[in-house]
Design a protein around this motif. Structure first.
Motif, PDB file in Angstrom:
ATOM      1  N   ALA A  72       0.837  -1.201   0.000  1.00  0.00           N
ATOM      2  CA  ALA A  72       0.000   0.000   0.000  1.00  0.00           C
ATOM      3  C   ALA A  72       0.873   1.254   0.000  1.00  0.00           C
ATOM      4  CB  ALA A  72      -0.920  -0.013   1.212  1.00  0.00           C
ATOM      5  N   ALA A  73       2.174   1.098  -0.210  1.00  0.00           N
ATOM      6  CA  ALA A  73       3.089   2.245  -0.218  1.00  0.00           C
ATOM      7  C   ALA A  73       2.695   3.224  -1.318  1.00  0.00           C
ATOM      8  CB  ALA A  73       4.523   1.767  -0.435  1.00  0.00           C
ATOM      9  N   THR A  74       2.789   4.507  -1.021  1.00  0.00           N
ATOM     10  CA  THR A  74       2.437   5.526  -2.011  1.00  0.00           C
ATOM     11  C   THR A  74       3.644   6.328  -2.475  1.00  0.00           C
ATOM     12  OG1 THR A  74       1.928   7.130  -0.263  1.00  0.00           O
ATOM     13  CG2 THR A  74       0.105   5.774  -1.095  1.00  0.00           C
ATOM     14  N   THR A  75       4.701   6.396  -1.698  1.00  0.00           N
ATOM     15  CA  THR A  75       5.864   7.197  -2.098  1.00  0.00           C
ATOM     16  C   THR A  75       7.169   6.421  -2.093  1.00  0.00           C
ATOM     17  OG1 THR A  75       6.187   7.955   0.184  1.00  0.00           O
ATOM     18  CG2 THR A  75       4.821   9.338  -1.259  1.00  0.00           C
TER      19      THR A  75
END
Length: 156
Positions: A72-75
């Motif tokens: 679920a990492a976004t960056t």
């Protein structure tokens, strides 16, 4: 030192255990014995660690996806390899030695959302003077991209 990750099936708690044994050993040996499984060993995973070399090996005997990373990492990067101490070794070696004649793609990179217009599918950066990329037919170099970006056809 090897580290064993154990999951208590009744509570779902994860336990971390240290083991100073210098021999090859199973850290995780998960066998799917559920009656709905195609066979008792459909998802058999054996993970071993060599405490002398630090090597981690994963062997999965099954016919489906071997390693599936979902984040679920976004960056941040979802998967990262670092080899800052390499001398003559490589960072990654991907090999298929299958004799099957079926049509297949060995590496597939897909930006699967048409709204992601700022995404670059594949990027290579060469900070030194070596070739950016080399293309082989069997063991023969047939073309390459030099450090200035020129595409050279032939073994140059």
């Amino acid at each position: 030192m090897a580290i064993s990750l154990l999951k208590d099936r009744s509570t779902g708690d994860t336990i971390v255990a240290d083991d100073d044994d210098a021999e090859w050993q199973n850290i995780i040996d998960e066998v799917n014995t559920h009656t709905a499984a195609a066979s008792p060993h459909t998802n058999h995973v054996i993970t071993t660690g060599d405490t002398m070399t630090g090597e981690l090996a994963i062997n999965i005997s099954g016919t489906s996806t071997c390693l599936d990373l979902d984040s679920a990492a976004t960056t941040g990067d979802i998967f990262e390899l670092n080899g800052d101490s390499l001398t003559t070794g490589g960072l990654m070696d991907i090999v298929s030695n299958s004799a099957e004649t079926d049509t297949r793609t060995l590496v597939d990179i897909v930006n699967d959302n048409t709204a992601a217009t700022g995404a670059t599918c594949f990027r290579i950066q060469q900070d030194s003077t070596g070739n950016i990329a080399e293309f082989y037919d069997g063991g023969s170099l047939i073309s390459y991209i030099d450090d200035e970006g020129a595409f050279i056809v032939g073994s140059g």
